[in-house]
Design a protein around this motif. Structure first.
Motif, PDB file in Angstrom:
ATOM      1  N   ARG A  71      29.092  21.952  32.552  1.00 12.11           N
ATOM      2  CA  ARG A  71      30.387  22.419  32.047  1.00 12.11           C
ATOM      3  C   ARG A  71      30.560  23.934  32.106  1.00 12.11           C
ATOM      4  NH1 ARG A  71      31.399  20.748  26.152  1.00 12.11           N
ATOM      5  NH2 ARG A  71      29.362  21.685  25.855  1.00 12.11           N
ATOM      6  N   GLN A 102      36.705  17.003  35.704  1.00 13.38           N
ATOM      7  CA  GLN A 102      37.695  17.987  35.321  1.00 13.38           C
ATOM      8  C   GLN A 102      37.078  19.363  35.487  1.00 13.38           C
ATOM      9  OE1 GLN A 102      39.247  17.681  31.277  1.00 13.38           O
ATOM     10  NE2 GLN A 102      41.175  18.245  32.223  1.00 13.38           N
ATOM     11  N   PRO A 121      38.901  22.916  29.406  1.00 14.82           N
ATOM     12  CA  PRO A 121      39.409  22.195  30.578  1.00 14.82           C
ATOM     13  C   PRO A 121      40.594  22.920  31.214  1.00 14.82           C
ATOM     14  CG  PRO A 121      39.419  20.791  28.603  1.00 14.82           C
ATOM     15  CD  PRO A 121      39.084  22.171  28.158  1.00 14.82           C
ATOM     16  N   GLU A 163      43.952  22.458  32.886  1.00 11.27           N
ATOM     17  CA  GLU A 163      44.981  21.422  32.959  1.00 11.27           C
ATOM     18  C   GLU A 163      45.303  21.087  34.418  1.00 11.27           C
ATOM     19  OE1 GLU A 163      46.578  19.911  30.245  1.00 11.27           O
ATOM     20  OE2 GLU A 163      47.380  18.652  31.833  1.00 11.27           O
ATOM     21  N   GLU A 197      41.901  17.737  37.509  1.00 11.09           N
ATOM     22  CA  GLU A 197      41.058  16.559  37.700  1.00 11.09           C
ATOM     23  C   GLU A 197      40.969  16.188  39.176  1.00 11.09           C
ATOM     24  OE1 GLU A 197      43.723  16.561  35.649  1.00 11.09           O
ATOM     25  OE2 GLU A 197      43.176  15.765  33.674  1.00 11.09           O
TER      26      GLU A 197
END
Lengths: 279, 330, 494
Positions: C340, C386, C403, C405, C408
Motif C-alpha cells: 500500500r 486500487q 485510495p 478515486e 481501480e
C-alpha cells in the motif's frame, strides 16, 4: 506412541481404528477432532474422534479411503503406530436438553455424529437419527446409533437398506410428523447443504459440523476458513460446528475441491504403486 | 386502536416513528427497549470511517509507547488501520445479527465514509449481515475544498452502493445545497428507496470567556421541524422515493405535521434523550388522540393532506422572504 | 550492571586480549574495509532453495575481526537483546580460536547459527558499534562473524555442549518451541532445572521451521541447535497443545512449578475483502508452512501446495518477502509484492528487499487489493487493485496510504499470499481466565522478568509482542529465564 490396538472394517472403504492416545482420550468431548500425520513425509489431516475409552486410554477414529493419506491410515494393522496424533482440537458440541433432536449422518459423516447422538441422548433428549448413504455397504455404525437413538431411519440411494431416497426425505418425514427442536447434520458438504435448506424451510435451528482442509489445526494457517453469516471463520478454532443456516456451503464445497486434481492424481499414482507391489 | 402503519423504504412499519441513528441505537439492550416502547424501526448508530481511522491512530500511538508491541518489522502494525476497521465492522455486523435475532422491528444500518472505496465494501458486508435497509449518512465535509460538486459526489456514492447491494438504500442529507428542491428531486430519482431530511449539522460555538471553540447545542430544538416540513410539503408529491423527516421531531404535533406534509416516517432522536425511551409511547398516544378527534382511522387517510398539491395556498411554502401579504395569512 | 561491567573489564584485561590489541595499530584496523557477505548468483538461487548468503571464509572472517577495536566500553553489546559478549567472541576469531569463539556465543545465546542469519544486526549490535556511533564508518560485520563461528563449529563435527548445573529436580514447562521457548530452555537447563518443551506441531522449532524459508535459514541448522539443547537435557514433546491436550492446571498437578508461554502469534490476519476465500488465496503462514515444514514442493511428500505462475503477495514485511521469494523459487514467472505504501515505508529488512529485487521480484507499490475473482472452479484468476497515494504521516511516522478515486484496475493472478500480519494465538489466554491480556490480545507481562498476572506464568515472543523478530523473542526468553529462576528460588526458599 499412538499404537493401534484394534482395527475393524466397517465397509469396503471405511475402517475403524482404535489408537492409544491417553491424554486425548481423557480430554476429548463430543465434537472434538484430532490432526493425524503418518510417516515423515505424510500430510496432516483432521479426523473427528468417534469415541474414546478413558480407562484403556484410547480414541477411536473412523476413516474412509478417499485419498493417499486416508488410504495409508486405513490399511494400518494392529500394533502399527500412527506417527503423529494431536488434539483434541476444535470446540466441543454444545449439549443441552432441548426436547427432540434430529440427527442426520451422511456416509462417513456418521462417525463424528455418533458421540453427539450419544451425548444428546444422555442429556435427556429424544433423539431421532437418520443415516444415509449410497447403498447398504456404506451404512455404518447402525448398531451403535440404535443404542442411543429413540429411532433410527435408514435411507439409501438404491434402496438396498432401509428406505430408498435421500437423507432429506428421511428428515422431512420426521419434521412433518412431529415437532423437532434442533437438527444436527454431518456428512459430505453437499448433503449438509441440502439438509440445512430443508430445516431452514421449517425454521428448525440446525448445526452442521464442517469438514475442511487443514494444516496445523490450531488457527495458525487459515486453510480451513469458511464464511458463516457473512464473516470468515476458521473451522479449526471457531468450529467445527456452526449454525448451518448461516454457512456458505457453496464456498465450502469449492474450497474442499481446491486440491482435487492434485489429490486425484496422487491417489491414482499411489494405487498403481500398490498394484505393482502386489504383482 | 388506530391503524398507524406506514410504508417506508418498502418496509412495512407499524407506526411512523423510526428511532434515528444515535448512541441509543448502538447497543442491543437499548434497541430492545426502543422496540418495547413502540419504535417501529431503528437506524443503528452510524459506523464512521473517520472514527475508525482515528481509533487506528490512537492504537498506533499506544503501540509506540509500548516497547513490547512496537516493532518496525511488524507487518501487523503496518496494517493496523486495516485491522481496526475489520474489528469495528465486525462488531457492527454482530450488532446487526444480534438485533435481527432478538427484535422484530426492521433494523436499518447506517454508514458514513470518507473514501468511496469503503462505502461499497461496508455496504456489502452490512447486507450480508441481514440488515433490512441501509441509510447512507452522506454528510460531506463542507470545508473540503477538494470536492467541487457535492451533488455529483453523492450521486457517485449512491451509484456505487446500489450496484453492490439489493436491500433498500436511503440517503440522509444535510440541509445546505445550492438548489435544495432540484437536489432532492434528482437524488430521489437515482434508484434509492428513500431520503432522510435532514442530518443535523454539528454546531460549534465560541466560549466568550476562554476564547476557545466549544461544542454547541447537541440536540435539535423543537422549532427546527419547520424547515424539514417545508421541503417535504413542497416535494412529497414529486419525489420518486420515501421521505423521512428528521430534526425537531419532539412532539406528536410535529409528527402529525410531517405526515400531513407527506412524510412516510419520522426519525426521532433528541426528544428521546431529553425525555426517555418511554417518550415514544407519549408520541404515539398523542397521534392516536388527534386522529380520534379528527375522525381518522388510519395514517394513510391524512398522509400528504397538506402537501403542496393538496394545499389551497401552496405558495406559502415556496416563498423565500417575508412579504406583508404572506406574513398576514394567518 | 556494575557486576557485568566489572566482569567485562576482567575479561578484557586478560593477557591474550591485551596482546591482540597491541598486535595491530588502531589506525590500521579502522582503515580496513568491511567484508561483503558472498551471495549466491541471483539467477541461479531464484531457481533453487540454496542459501542466499554463502558465509565468510576463515581468512575473510579473521580480517573482519581485526577491524574490531575491542573497546573498553563495548556499546555494541547494549544493542544485543541476548547480551552476547561481542568483543570477546570477535577477538577469539581474530586469534583464530574459533572453538572458544563458539563457546563465548553459547554463554548467552542458545541459537547462534540462527541469529547470525536472521537477526537485523543493522538496527541492533551493529547500530551501536563504535564505528557507527563515533567514527561514522560502516560497522564491524558482527552478524556475519557470528554466523561464521557457528557454522565453523557445526562443520568441525565437534559441537561444544555447554555445561549444565546438577539437576535441582524443579520442573519447568515451556509452551512452544520457537525462538523464545528455545532461549528459555537453554538458560534454565544450564541452571539445573528439569525443562520440558511442549510443541503443538510434529517438529520443534516453531517459526524457525515453518516460517523462515530454507534459502534464509535451512531447517537442518535449526535441528542442530535443537539437538544441542537435547544433549544438554532439554526434553521436547511434540504434538502437545497446552490448553487442549492438557491444561496448565493439569501440568501443575504433574509437578510443573513454572511455565513459559512462547506460543507465538499464530493467527493470520486477512483483509476480508470480497473473494478472499477463493482457492489459491492463502495466508503466508499457510503457504510457508506447506513449503517449509511440510515440504509440499517435493513430489515424495504428501502435502500439496498451490503453485502459481503469476503470484501476488500482499504486504511489505519480512514474511511477505519470504513468501514472494519462495513463489519465485517454486516456478512463478511473475512474483509480485503488492504494497500500500512505498519502498521507504516497508517494514521488511533492507537486505531482504535488496535480495528480492536482485531475484526479479516485481514491486507494485502504492497498490492495494480490493476484490478477488475466481474461475468456474473457484480458483482465483484475477484481482482488482486500487492505486494509493501517500497522505499525512500516521503515528508510526509512516505516511498513510489514501485510495486514489477511480484508479481501480484489474490484474491477472493465479496465486495470492496474504501477508498483512498475525494476531496472538488465543489458545493459552482462552484457557486461563485470570490472565491479563492487552487490547491486542497479547499477554501482559512486566518488562524485566516477563511475568504475567498469573505468578507462575511467564511469557515472551510474539504472544507478548504480537509479531516481532526472532531475536527480540530470544531476548524475551533470556529475561524470562532469569525471572523464572528468581521466582522459583523465592518460592522454594519458603
Amino acid at each position: 506412541m499412538n499404537r493401534i490396538v484394534a482395527v475393524e472394517n466397517l465397509s469396503e472403504s471405511v475402517v475403524k481404528l482404535e489408537i492409544e492416545a491417553p491424554r486425548i482420550a481423557q480430554k476429548r468431548k463430543a465434537g472434538h477432532f484430532v490432526i493425524v500425520k503418518l510417516g515423515l513425509k505424510g500430510e496432516r489431516i483432521p479426523l473427528t474422534i468417534s469415541s474414546a475409552d478413558t480407562e484403556k486410554g484410547t480414541i477411536t477414529l473412523i476413516i474412509q479411503k478417499v485419498g493417499v493419506t486416508s488410504h495409508k491410515i486405513a490399511v494400518l494393522n494392529i500394533g502399527d503406530e500412527v506417527t503423529d496424533v494431536v488434539g483434541p482440537l476444535g470446540l466441543a458440541t454444545h449439549i443441552e436438553k432441548i426436547g427432540t433432536v434430529l440427527c442426520a449422518g451422511g456416509g462417513v459423516g456418521t462417525a463424528p455424529l455418533l458421540p453427539i447422538v450419544e451425548a444428546m441422548h444422555k442429556a435427556g433428549n429424544r433423539v431421532i437419527t437418520v443415516l444415509a448413504a449410497r447403498s447398504k455397504d456404506l451404512i455404518i455404525l447402525e448398531k451403535e446409533m440404535r443404542a442411543f437413538s429413540d429411532e433410527v431411519i435408514i435411507m439409501t440411494d438404491d434402496g438396498s437398506l432401509g428406505k430408498q431416497g435421500l437423507v432429506t426425505h428421511g428428515m422431512e418425514e420426521v419434521i412433518l410428523r412431529e415437532k423437532v427442536d434442533k437438527a444436527i447434520t454431518i456428512g459430505p458438504a453437499i448433503m449438509m447443504k441440502f439438509s440445512s435448506m430443508l430445516t431452514k424451510k421449517y425454521n428448525i435451528p440446525t448445526e452442521a459440523s464442517l469438514n475442511a482442509i487443514m494444516v496445523d489445526g490450531t488457527g495458525m494457517c487459515g486453510a480451513c476458513r469458511v464464511t458463516v453469516g457473512g464473516s470468515t471463520k476458521f473451522v479449526c478454532v471457531d468450529g467445527p460446528e456452526f449454525n448451518a443456516h448461516e454457512v456458505n456451503f457453496d464456498e465450502l464445497l469449492s474450497r474442499l475441491g481446491g486440491f482435487k486434481d492434485e489429490e486425484y492424481k496422487a491417489y491414482q499414482t499411489y494405487l498403481e504403486g500398490l498394484k505393482k507391489e502386489t504383482v | 386502536m388506530k391503524d398507524l402503519t406506514t410504508k417506508y423504504l418498502g418496509l412495512n412499519l407499524k407506526n411512523p416513528i423510526v428511532v434515528g441513528s444515535c448512541s441509543l441505537t448502538s447497543s442491543l439492550s437499548e434497541i430492545k427497549k426502543l422496540e418495547k416502547n413502540g419504535a417501529a424501526a431503528v437506524v443503528l448508530k452510524s459506523i464512521f470511517e473517520e472514527e475508525i481511522l482515528m481509533d487506528a491512530e490512537s492504537q498506533l500511538r499506544e503501540a509506540k509507547e509500548n516497547s513490547f508491541i512496537y516493532d518496525k518489522y511488524s507487518e501487523t502494525l503496518d496494517y493496523i488501520d486495516f485491522h481496526v476497521k475489520e474489528e469495528r465492522l465486525n462488531d457492527y455486523i454482530q450488532l446487526i445479527k444480534q438485533a435481527k435475532k432478538e427484535v422484530l422491528i426492521p433494523i436499518i444500518a447506517s454508514i458514513n465514509c470518507v473514501s468511496s472505496a469503503e462505502w461499497t465494501s461496508f455496504a456489502k458486508r452490512i447486507e450480508e449481515a441481514g440488515a433490512d435497509a441501509l441509510e447512507l449518512n452522506v454528510s460531506l465535509n463542507p470545508t473540503d475544498l477538494e470536492i467541487r460538486d457535492f451533488e455529483q459526489t453523492i450521486k457517485i456514492i449512491i451509484q456505487k452502493v446500489l450496484a453492490q447491494v439489493k436491500i433498500p438504500v436511503s440517503v440522509k442529507i444535510n440541509n445546505s445545497f445550492t438548489h435544495m428542491a432540484r437536489t432532492i428531486l434528482d437524488l430521489s430519482q437515482t434508484g434509492i428507496a428513500g431520503l432522510v431530511l435532514f442530518n443535523r449539522a454539528y454546531a460549534p460555538d465560541i466560549d466568550i470567556n476562554t476564547f476557545e471553540a466549544v461544542q454547541g447545542r447537541s440536540f435539535s430544538s423543537p422549532e427546527s421541524y419547520t424547515e424539514t416540513m417545508r421541503w417535504i410539503a413542497l416535494l412529497s408529491d414529486k419525489v420518486k422515493c420515501s421521505l423521512a423527516a428528521s430534526s425537531g421531531i419532539h412532539s406528536s404535533e410535529a409528527i402529525i405535521k410531517q405526515i400531513l406534509a407527506g412524510a412516510d416516517a419520522v426519525q426521532v432522536v433528541s426528544a428521546l434523550y431529553e425525555h426517555s425511551t418511554e417518550h415514544i409511547n407519549v408520541l404515539l398516544d398523542g397521534i392516536e388522540k388527534w386522529m380520534e378527534e379528527k375522525g381518522f382511522s388510519s395514517l394513510e387517510q391524512f398522509k400528504g393532506k397538506a402537501s403542496s398539491k393538496n394545499l389551497s395556498n401552496p405558495a406559502v411554502f415556496e416563498r423565500i422572504q417575508f412579504m406583508k401579504h404572506f406574513s398576514g395569512i394567518n | 550492571m556494575e557486576i557485568i561491567a566489572e566482569y567485562l573489564k576482567q575479561e578484557r584485561s586478560q593477557e591474550w586480549r591485551e596482546e591482540l590489541r597491541k598486535s595491530m595499530k588502531s589506525k590500521d584496523r579502522t582503515t580496513k574495509v568491511r567484508v561483503h557477505m558472498p551471495e549466491e548468483d541471483p539467477i541461479k538461487r531464484a531457481k533453487s532453495h540454496i542459501e542466499v548468503n554463502r558465509g565468510l571464509t576463515m581468512e575473510i572472517a579473521v580480517e573482519e575481526a581485526q577491524r574490531c577495536l575491542d573497546c573498553p566500553d563495548p556499546t555494541c553489546m547494549q544493542g544485543c537483546p541476548v547480551s552476547i559478549n561481542i568483543p570477546k567472541f570477535i577477538k577469539y576469531v581474530e586469534k583464530q580460536d574459533f572453538a572458544m569463539a563458539a563457546r563465548t556465543l553459547k554463554e548467552t545465546n542458545a541459537l547462534p547459527a540462527v541469529c547470525g542469519r536472521v537477526c537485523p544486526q543493522e538496527v541492533q549490535c551493529e547500530a551501536s558499534c563504535f564505528y557507527t556511533l563515533k567514527l561514522k564508518k560502516i560497522p564491524v560485520a558482527i552478524g556475519h562473524l557470528e554466523r561464521f563461528v557457528a557454522d565453523w563449529e557445526r562443520n568441525s563435527g565437534n559441537m561444544y555442549v555447554p555445561e549444565v548445573a546438577p539437576s535441582n529436580g524443579i520442573k519447568v514447562a515451556i509452551i512452544g518451541s520457537g525462538p523464545s521457548g528455545l532461549a528459555v530452555a537453554g538458560d534454565l537447563i544450564k541452571l539445573g532445572y528439569s525443562v520440558t518443551v511442549f510443541e503443538a506441531l510434529h517438529e520443534p522449532g516453531g517459526v524457525l521451521k515453518y516460517g523462515i524459508p530454507e534459502f534464509r535459514l535451512p531447517n537442518e541448522i535449526v535441528d542442530v541447535e535443537i539437538n544441542n539443547l537435547k544433549k544438554m537435557g532439554v526434553e521436547f514433546i511434540n504434538n502437545f497443545i497446552v490448553g487442549k491436550t492438557a491444561t496448565i492446571d493439569d501440568l501443575k498437578e504433574e509437578g510443573f512449578e513454572a511455565f513459559f508461554a512462547g506460543s507465538g502469534a499464530g493467527l493470520p490476519n486477512f483483509m476480508n475483502i470480497p473473494g478472499e476465500n477463493a482457492n489459491g488465496i492463502m495466508s503466508s503462514n499457510e503457504y510457508l508452512t506447506r513449503v517449509n515444514l511440510m515440504n509440499a514442493a517435493h513430489d515424495d511428500y504428501d502435502t500439496p501446495v498451490f503453485l502459481g505462475k503469476k503470484v501476488a503477495v500482499i504486504g511489505g514485511g519480512n514474511t511477505a518477502m519470504d513468501s514472494v521469494r519462495t513463489a519465485k523459487r517454486l516456478g512463478a514467472d511473475k512474483a509480485m509484492i503488492i504494497y500500500r505504501r512505498t519502498l521507504d515505508e516497508m517494514p521488511a529488512r533492507a537486505e531482504e528487499i535488496k535480495h528480492a529485487q536482485e531475484e526479479g521480484i516485481e514491486f507494485l507499490n502504492l497498490n492495494s487489493p480490493i476484490e478477488y475473482f475466481a474461475d468456474k472452479n473457484g480458483r482465483v484468476n484475477k484481482m482488482r487493485l486500487q492505486k494509493m497515494e501517500l497522505g499525512e504521516p500516521d503515528s508510526s511516522g509512516r505516511r498513510r496510504p489514501v485510495p486514489i478515486e477511480g484508479s481501480e484496475y484489474e490484474l491477472e493472478t493465479d496465486l495470492v499470499v496474504v501477508s498483512v500480519g498475525v494476531s496472538p494465538n488465543p489458545l493459552i489466554p482462552a484457557s486461563l481466565p485470570g490472565l491479563n491480556v492487552s487490547r491486542w490480545g497479547t499477554i501482559i507481562v512486566d518488562d524485566k522478568e516477563m511475568q504475567s498476572s498469573i505468578p507462575e506464568l511467564f511469557a515472551g515472543g510474539d504472544i507478548v509482542r504480537g509479531g516481532a523478530t526472532v531475536i527480540l523473542a530470544m531476548g524475551d526468553g533470556r529475561n524470562a529465564a532469569a525471572g523464572i529462576h528468581r521466582y522459583l528460588q523465592n518460592i522454594n526458599k519458603k
